[in-house]
Design an enzyme around this catalytic site. Structure first.
Site, PDB file in Angstrom:
ATOM      1  N   HIS A 114       0.838  -1.214   0.000  1.00  0.00           N
ATOM      2  CA  HIS A 114       0.000   0.000   0.000  1.00  0.00           C
ATOM      3  C   HIS A 114       0.863   1.251   0.000  1.00  0.00           C
ATOM      4  CE1 HIS A 114       0.273   0.798   4.442  1.00  0.00           C
ATOM      5  NE2 HIS A 114       0.307  -0.519   4.550  1.00  0.00           N
ATOM      6  N   ASP A 166      -0.347   4.432   0.948  1.00  0.00           N
ATOM      7  CA  ASP A 166      -0.707   5.431   1.961  1.00  0.00           C
ATOM      8  C   ASP A 166       0.012   5.091   3.268  1.00  0.00           C
ATOM      9  OD1 ASP A 166      -2.369   3.090   2.251  1.00  0.00           O
ATOM     10  OD2 ASP A 166      -3.530   4.194   3.737  1.00  0.00           O
ATOM     11  N   ASP A 192       6.269   0.833   6.710  1.00  0.00           N
ATOM     12  CA  ASP A 192       4.844   0.530   6.488  1.00  0.00           C
ATOM     13  C   ASP A 192       4.214   1.568   5.569  1.00  0.00           C
ATOM     14  OD1 ASP A 192       2.253  -0.321   6.706  1.00  0.00           O
ATOM     15  OD2 ASP A 192       1.976   0.330   8.774  1.00  0.00           O
ATOM     16  N   GLU A 197      -5.092   1.909   2.881  1.00  0.00           N
ATOM     17  CA  GLU A 197      -5.000   0.774   3.800  1.00  0.00           C
ATOM     18  C   GLU A 197      -5.112   1.207   5.246  1.00  0.00           C
ATOM     19  OE1 GLU A 197      -3.343  -2.464   6.266  1.00  0.00           O
ATOM     20  OE2 GLU A 197      -2.600  -0.419   6.151  1.00  0.00           O
ATOM     21  N   GLU A 198      -4.550   2.377   5.549  1.00  0.00           N
ATOM     22  CA  GLU A 198      -4.478   2.803   6.957  1.00  0.00           C
ATOM     23  C   GLU A 198      -5.764   3.476   7.432  1.00  0.00           C
ATOM     24  OE1 GLU A 198      -2.153   1.745   8.607  1.00  0.00           O
ATOM     25  OE2 GLU A 198      -0.285   1.680   7.461  1.00  0.00           O
ATOM     26  N   GLU A 250     -10.211   4.211   6.008  1.00  0.00           N
ATOM     27  CA  GLU A 250     -11.378   3.447   5.563  1.00  0.00           C
ATOM     28  C   GLU A 250     -11.097   2.828   4.204  1.00  0.00           C
ATOM     29  OE1 GLU A 250     -14.403   3.099   7.393  1.00  0.00           O
ATOM     30  OE2 GLU A 250     -12.985   3.804   8.910  1.00  0.00           O
ATOM     31  N   HIS A 280       3.516   2.822  12.718  1.00  0.00           N
ATOM     32  CA  HIS A 280       2.415   3.629  13.276  1.00  0.00           C
ATOM     33  C   HIS A 280       2.875   4.545  14.414  1.00  0.00           C
ATOM     34  CE1 HIS A 280      -1.113   0.936  11.719  1.00  0.00           C
ATOM     35  NE2 HIS A 280      -0.062   0.904  10.921  1.00  0.00           N
TER      36      HIS A 280
HETATM   37 ZN   LIG Z   1       0.837  -1.596   6.313  1.00  0.00          ZN
END
Ligand SMILES: [Zn+2]
Length: 447
Positions: A89, A91, A123, A154-155, A157, A419
């Protein structure tokens, strides 16, 4: 290519791979509502251009009813070759200053430990870099049919599940390669074989018609904030294990982590004891966990000598592989509705019921991945689970029943801090993962 040719080829490609990664880290592609849209679109365009250059000449941004577009592409392989779908992903999570970053999250920064720091470094821009490096190693002509799906939300909605459901034909394949994972420690290869699911709800507790003077009424008037605190506490027993009736429990069969290892990975403060019983991996990967992830009440700045009539929290519960998310969520809701003190009124609103996932480990794709990874790392491959959830996996499996999954990547658990503040990636781990992906495709083509 022999495996030493592969290693040499990938090594020679690494300066370009890292240059691309650093360029992508610098684009703040936060797809959350309220964040600027321009950088996310710029990221989609730049990612698309890189993948086109690397071999997916026909790749394009796909139409979706809402949100940022997924990128889809296809490279036909030799006749009769298997089909592999590559996933990553583009984003990333937000990177607020309040998290305590020690370097600018949008300036890729190589620090003394050799790692590259920045939001998305791992990530999942490392997943993009790994796929790009692999494509270049094959000079854009892989020995299997490749399909590419890069998600832009992905992170937040995610719109990809609906896209998969609307376009199942694009996802027919023999193997999905999900490059959005990592080893427990750098250089020690593991394949991810299970993921917990995630259910969540909000709970509001009401005790009074309106606020009251805490001196005049305190002592006999029930305080909603304290009632909520007691309700939250009831979610754990005295050992810190989840105490919600009807929630599924499990045990992890594979390798364990020591408490000391875990402490250093999680950077717990001195003197903190770890809640829960059983091995650390039981607690992370095979047992449920419950956390209060948000709370609405009066701030300290606005506080006065007042008893509050209402307080709310958002509760997230990670659920174990093999459990049913709707049933687990129902058990959590039931608990919250029945454990508030003083007859407080409780209103629970379900938010999410994302399924856990268990990876099939008896197929040829998994076996090929295991061999490829062992060779790339020069070490035997272990199994790990992930405490995080990827609801998309179930949707992909439903679209292409019987297809195998490989879950791996350069996001090591020990140091990456996805994150969180100071997210980072080890470039050598990216290099090893590129080699592993090249060897995997070679093995699939030969089988
Ligand atoms: Zn991820």
């Amino acid at each position: 290519m022999t495996s030493s040719d592969v290693a040499a080829t990938v090594r020679s490609l690494m300066p370009q791979v890292i240059a691309d990664l650093e360029e992508l880290i610098a684009i703040p592609s936060v797809a959350f509502p309220g964040y600027p849209e321009e950088p996310v679109h710029r990221m989609a365009e730049r990612t698309l251009a890189l993948f086109r250059e690397a071999g997916f000449a026909e790749a394009r941004l796909m139409d979706v009813p809402t949100g940022y577009p997924p990128i889809y592409g296809e490279i036909p392989g030799p006749p009769g070759a298997p089909t592999v779908v590559l996933y990553a992903h583009y984003d990333v999570q937000p990177a607020p200053e309040s998290q305590g970053w020690t370097s600018d999250p949008w300036t890729p920064t190589r620090k003394a430990d050799g790692r590259i720091y920045g939001r998305g470094a791992a990530d999942d821009k490392s997943g993009l870099a790994t796929h790009l490096g692999m494509l270049r190693a094959f000079d854009g002509k892989p020995p299997v049919t490749l399909r590419l799906i890069l998600e832009g939300m992905e992170e937040t909605e995610s719109n990809l599940e609906a896209f998969v459901e609307a376009n199942p034909d694009l996802f027919q394949c023999d193997l999905f390669v999900i490059c959005d994972m990592g080893n427990v420690r750098v250089g020690e290869p593991v394949l991810t074989t299970a993921l917990r699911g995630d259910v969540s709800c909000t709970v509001t507790v009401r005790t009074l018609e309106h606020p009251l003077h805490s001196g005049v009424f305190g002592g006999a008037a029930p305080d909603a904030m304290m009632a909520l605190a007691r309700l939250l506490t009831s979610l754990h027993d005295d050992n810190g294990d989840v105490a919600v009736d009807g929630v599924t429990q499990g045990a992890w069969e594979g390798a364990d982590l020591s408490e000391d290892d875990f402490r250093s990975m999680a950077d717990t403060l001195p003197g903190i004891s770890l809640p829960g019983t059983g091995s650390v991996t039981d607690r992370l990967w095979a047992k449920p966990s419950v956390n209060a992830i948000g709370i609405d009440t009066t701030s300290i700045a606005e506080s006065s000598n007042v008893i509050h009539p209402v307080a709310s929290a958002k509760i997230s519960m990670r659920i174990v592989p093999g459990s049913d998310p709707e049933q687990e969520l129902a058990a959590l809701v039931r608990h919250l509705e029945t454990h508030a003190p003083w007859g407080a009124q409780v209103e629970v609103t379900p938010v999410k019921a994302a399924p856990p996932y268990r990876v099939r480990t008896d197929g040829p794709g998994y076996a090929a991945a295991r061999e490829a990874m062992a060779e790339a790392f020069g070490a035997p491959v272990g199994e790990a689970a992930s405490g995080g959830s990827i609801p998309l996996l179930q949707t992909l499996e439903d679209a292409s029943p019987g297809t195998e999954f490989v879950l791996w990547g350069p996001e090591d658990m020990a140091q990456t801090r996805i994150h969180a503040s100071d997210e980072s990636v080890d470039p050598d781990e990216i290099e090893r993962m590129i080699v592993a992906q090249v060897l995997l495709l070679q093995r699939l083509a030969a089988s």
